[in-house]
Design a protein around this motif. Structure first.
Motif, mmCIF file in Angstrom:
data_model
loop_
_atom_site.group_PDB
_atom_site.id
_atom_site.type_symbol
_atom_site.label_atom_id
_atom_site.label_comp_id
_atom_site.label_asym_id
_atom_site.label_seq_id
_atom_site.Cartn_x
_atom_site.Cartn_y
_atom_site.Cartn_z
ATOM 1 N N THR A 77 4.581 6.715 -9.604
ATOM 2 C CA THR A 77 3.317 7.141 -10.188
ATOM 3 C C THR A 77 3.380 8.641 -10.409
ATOM 4 O O THR A 77 3.709 9.388 -9.497
ATOM 5 N N LEU A 88 6.476 5.376 -14.720
ATOM 6 C CA LEU A 88 5.807 4.137 -14.364
ATOM 7 C C LEU A 88 6.803 2.980 -14.431
ATOM 8 O O LEU A 88 6.833 2.111 -13.551
ATOM 9 N N LEU A 140 1.869 12.331 -10.866
ATOM 10 C CA LEU A 140 0.679 13.103 -10.513
ATOM 11 C C LEU A 140 0.687 14.343 -11.392
ATOM 12 O O LEU A 140 1.467 15.262 -11.166
ATOM 13 N N PHE A 141 -0.187 14.366 -12.388
ATOM 14 C CA PHE A 141 -0.206 15.491 -13.313
ATOM 15 C C PHE A 141 -1.121 16.582 -12.816
ATOM 16 O O PHE A 141 -2.218 16.326 -12.349
ATOM 17 N N GLU A 151 5.065 9.845 -18.323
ATOM 18 C CA GLU A 151 4.274 8.777 -17.722
ATOM 19 C C GLU A 151 4.940 7.419 -17.946
ATOM 20 O O GLU A 151 5.133 6.642 -17.003
ATOM 21 N N ASN A 163 0.839 -1.188 0.000
ATOM 22 C CA ASN A 163 0.000 0.000 0.000
ATOM 23 C C ASN A 163 0.884 1.252 0.000
ATOM 24 O O ASN A 163 1.532 1.563 0.991
ATOM 25 N N PRO A 164 0.896 1.959 -1.116
ATOM 26 C CA PRO A 164 1.785 3.122 -1.231
ATOM 27 C C PRO A 164 1.410 4.216 -0.240
ATOM 28 O O PRO A 164 2.256 5.011 0.163
ATOM 29 N N VAL A 165 0.159 4.249 0.140
ATOM 30 C CA VAL A 165 -0.268 5.267 1.082
ATOM 31 C C VAL A 165 0.412 5.043 2.437
ATOM 32 O O VAL A 165 1.006 5.949 3.012
ATOM 33 N N THR A 191 6.598 8.443 -1.150
ATOM 34 C CA THR A 191 5.303 8.006 -1.657
ATOM 35 C C THR A 191 5.443 7.310 -3.002
ATOM 36 O O THR A 191 4.469 6.833 -3.557
ATOM 37 N N LEU A 192 6.662 7.338 -3.537
ATOM 38 C CA LEU A 192 6.874 6.762 -4.857
ATOM 39 C C LEU A 192 5.977 7.431 -5.896
ATOM 40 O O LEU A 192 5.532 6.794 -6.847
ATOM 41 N N SER A 193 5.719 8.688 -5.657
ATOM 42 C CA SER A 193 4.965 9.430 -6.657
ATOM 43 C C SER A 193 5.744 10.695 -6.987
ATOM 44 O O SER A 193 6.454 11.231 -6.138
ATOM 45 N N ARG A 198 0.474 16.306 -1.083
ATOM 46 C CA ARG A 198 0.349 14.887 -1.405
ATOM 47 C C ARG A 198 1.669 14.149 -1.194
ATOM 48 O O ARG A 198 1.789 12.978 -1.519
ATOM 49 N N ARG A 199 2.647 14.865 -0.763
ATOM 50 C CA ARG A 199 3.922 14.250 -0.431
ATOM 51 C C ARG A 199 4.615 13.557 -1.608
ATOM 52 O O ARG A 199 5.145 12.454 -1.446
ATOM 53 N N LEU A 231 4.072 14.698 -21.711
ATOM 54 C CA LEU A 231 3.415 14.012 -20.599
ATOM 55 C C LEU A 231 3.426 12.505 -20.815
ATOM 56 O O LEU A 231 3.658 11.727 -19.889
ATOM 57 N N ARG A 232 3.194 12.129 -22.046
ATOM 58 C CA ARG A 232 3.178 10.713 -22.348
ATOM 59 C C ARG A 232 4.558 10.094 -22.078
ATOM 60 O O ARG A 232 4.665 9.009 -21.507
#
Lengths: 351, 351
Positions: B110, B105, B112-113, B101, B67-69, B78-80, B133-134, B97-98
Motif C-alpha cells: 500500500t 498495489l 502512503l503518499f 500506485e 490485518n496489516p497493522v 507493514t507492506l506499505s 508509520r513504519r 503517482l498514478r
DNA sequence: CTGAAAGCGCTTACAG
DNA sequence: CTGAAAGCGCTTACAG
C-alpha cells in the motif's frame, strides 16, 4: 532526572526518532509506568503535574515518537484516515487532495490516498484495503458507491462524502451547488445576448453532470428561451469529447454562438476544436467552462468558468472528518458558486 | 470440514472482510495452529498439502483478510511504502503517482503518499511521519534532500529516488536524460532554421532545470550558434514566469523566432504572452516545451515538447522498490527522451 | 492519581 | 512439517 537506560543506538536522536525508543524506555527514564506515559500522551486521564513534567522531559530527551502501528493494534485507532478519489492525477481532485492532506496532517491524522479508477468495483476494493489498514474514517471524493453502501459503511466508521447530499448517522456530505453554478453561467451567457447556447454534457454517471445540465435547462426556461435538443451534445468530462462536440456542431451546421461545457476539460477541448476550424473565440463563439481549473487561466483565450473550490472542498471534508472522529457534529457550509469571467466569453455578435 | 466457531457477525462475509475474522478463527476452523496459517499465508515454510487445502478453504469461507497493522507490529513489515512528492496536485507528478500506485498495489504494497511542499524541512518531516508509520521503504520523487541524507536514510530502509543519479547500497535512483532531451529539442528548432532561440530556465534549485539548460547550450555550441545571454530568461517552472519571460523579450525588442521553455507549464505561459501581444504561433514564433503534459495536447496551438514519461517513471520507481524489498537488485532502464512534435513549432520564417 | 496485567492480531524463534 | 510460547509497542479496563 533522566537516566539513560541503554547506550544510545547507532543513529539516535532527532534525526531518527522513529526507531528503537519505546514507551517503556520513556517510562523507565521518567520513573513512571508505561500506562502513565500513555495517559499523558493521549490525555486520557488526569495525571499529576510532576509526572507530566518528567515524562515530557524524557520524551524530549529520548526523541520518542509513539508507534502508530502499535497504537492502532492496541487502541483500535490508527490516527489515519482513508481518502478515496477517482484518480490521483486529475487537475480537479488534485487540489482537493492537497486540501485534505494539509488539514488532516494538521489535525494529527495521516491520510491514506487511494484511487477508485472511476469504477465501482475498484472503489469497493480500495475501501477494503483501507479498512484492512484500519483507518479511523473514510473520506470519499465523488464516490461511485451507492448511497446505501455508504450508509452501511458509516455504521462501522465515520464517512464523509462529497458530490452528493446524504443524511445519515456518522456521515457527513458535502455538495457543491452544481445546479446554481450552471444556471449562473447560462444566465451570464444569456445576458450577453446569446440565445443559441450549446451545452456539452458531462458523464451521465455523475450526479453533478446531471445537475449542471438541469441548471443550463433551468436558466433557459426561466428566460423563455426554447431548448434545442440539437444543441445538447453528450460528452464524458474529458477533453476529446469537447473537441468532438464542437466539430460535430460545426459539421452539422447547427447554429450556435456560445458553448457551455459541463467542465473545463471539455471546454478546453472545445477551444481546440474551434481553433482548428478557425472559429475565433470569443468574437464568433463564446466558450464557458465549469470548475475553474488552474489551466483555464492559461488557455487561449483564458477561460471563463464557474469556480469550484477544490482546495476548499478538501479542507472542509477533512475538517468534517475531524469533527466526526471527535464525536462533534460537523457543520458544513459549502461556498456558493461564483462565476469567473475571463476572455473566452463576449457579447453575442449575431443578429 | 469447516466448523463455524461463532455465529457469523452482523455484517459478515465478502462485503466486510476486514473485521472480526482473525487468524485464530481461521486456525480453529481449519484445525491447525495459527502458526501454520501464518506460514501458509507468508509462504515462510513448507506445509503439508492437506493443511494448505484446509486453511485455504477456511480463509475463503470466513472471508479472512490478514490485518496489516498486526502484521506490521509482529513482523516488522507493514507492506506499505512511503511516497514523498513535492505536491499532490501537479500535472507532472500526478501521473507518476498514478504509476506508483498501480504498480505497488499490484505487488501487494500500500502506498502512503505525502507531500514535501517543495521545501526541505517539510520533506524531512514527511519522512519522519512515514517512518513513524513504519513503512517498509521510501520512494522520493525529485526530493529536495541532500544526497547524504538520502544515503543515510537508505541505511535504515530501502530508498528509491528520482531526478538524480546516486549510487549507494539499498538505494536505487532513476534519472531522466534531461540534457539529452533538451539538446534534442534545441536541435530540432535549429533544424527548422531557427537561430534566435530564447530559453526560459527552470527553477535553478532543480538539478533537472540545470541539465535542460546545459542541453540547450550544448546544442547551440555544437552547431556553432553563439548563445546570446539576452535570450536566456530566468523562470521558475510555473506558468506566470513563462508569460513574463516572453513579455519581457518583446518589450526589450530582443530578436527571437523561437522559444524553448524548460517545462510545459512555462511554455503554456509563453503561449499566452504571445497571444496577448498578437504574435502568432508558430508563424512568427515557435514554442517548444518540455515534459509533454497532458494539457499540452489541448493548448492552442497544441504544444511540441520533449516527452517525459511520468507514468512510466512511477512504474519503474515502484518496481525498483519491490526489487529492493525482496532483496533483488533493481535493474533500471529509463526510457530515452523522445520529441513530440505538434503544432507550436514550425520552420523559421525570418530571413 | 497510578500500576500490573491482559490483550490487540499477528510472526518467529524454539522445540519437537 | 507443526505447535506452544513469547513478543512486537501500545492501550485500557481492573484494582487500588
Amino acid at each position: 532526572m533522566i537516566r539513560r537506560v541503554k547506550p544510545a543506538p547507532a543513529s539516535p536522536g532527532a534525526g531518527d526518532p522513529a526507531r528503537l525508543v519505546t514507551i517503556d524506555m520513556v517510562a523507565r527514564a521518567a520513573e513512571v509506568s508505561p500506562s502513565t506515559v500513555s495517559r499523558i500522551l493521549n490525555g486520557t486521564a488526569v495525571v499529576s503535574a510532576d509526572k507530566i513534567k518528567a515524562v515530557e522531559q524524557a520524551i524530549r530527551e529520548l526523541g520518542y515518537v509513539p508507534n502508530p502501528v502499535a497504537r492502532g493494534l492496541a487502541g483500535g485507532r490508527t490516527l489515519s484516515v482513508g481518502v478515496v478519489t477517482q484518480t490521483l492525477d486529475s487537475p480537479f481532485y488534485g487540489s482537493a487532495l492537497r486540501g485534505i492532506e494539509a488539514e488532516l496532517l494538521a489535525a494529527g491524522y495521516t491520510p491514506l490516498f487511494i484511487s477508485g479508477q472511476w469504477n465501482e468495483r475498484e472503489e469497493q476494493h480500495s475501501i477494503s484495503v483501507l479498512r484492512a489498514r484500519r483507518v479511523d474514517g473514510i473520506i470519499a471524493l465523488d464516490a461511485r458507491l451507492s448511497d446505501e453502501a455508504l450508509i452501511a459503511l458509516a455504521r462501522d466508521l465515520p464517512v464523509v462524502v462529497t458530490g452528493r447530499s446524504l443524511e445519515a448517522p456518522n456521515l457527513a456530505s458535502l455538495c457543491f451547488d452544481n445546479f446554481g453554478g450552471a444556471r449562473q453561467a447560462t444566465d451570464y451567457l444569456l445576458d450577453l445576448g446569446h440565445r443559441r447556447i450549446a451545452f456539452i454534457t458531462g458523464d451521465p454517471e455523475h450526479q453533478d453532470a446531471l445537475e449542471r445540465q438541469r441548471g443550463y435547462l433551468g436558466a433557459l426556461a426561466e428566460r423563455g428561451v426554447a431548448a434545442d435538443p440539437r444543441l445538447i451534445i453528450p460528452g464524458d468530462y474529458r477533453e476529446p469529447s469537447g473537441t468532438q462536440a464542437v466539430l460535430r456542431l460545426l459539421k452539422q451546421r447547427v447554429d450556435f454562438t456560445a458553448v457551455f461545457a459541463a467542465n473545463d476539460q471539455m471546454a478546453l477541448g472545445a477551444l481546440l476544436g474551434l481553433y482548428q476550424k478557425h472559429v475565433s473565440v470569443p468574437q464568433q463563439v463564446s466558450v464557458m467552462g465549469f470548475d475553474d481549473l488552474q489551466v483555464g487561466q492559461y488557455s487561449i483565450p483564458p477561460l471563463s468558468s464557474v469556480h469550484q473550490p477544490g482546495l476548499e472542498t478538501g479542507r472542509l471534508a477533512a475538517r468534517a472528518m475531524s469533527a466526526l472522529l471527535e464525536g462533534r457534529r460537523p457543520k458544513l457550509r459549502m461556498p456558493t458558486p461564483r462565476l469567473v469571467v475571463r476572455e473566452s466569453t463576449g457579447r453575442c455578435a449575431a443578429p
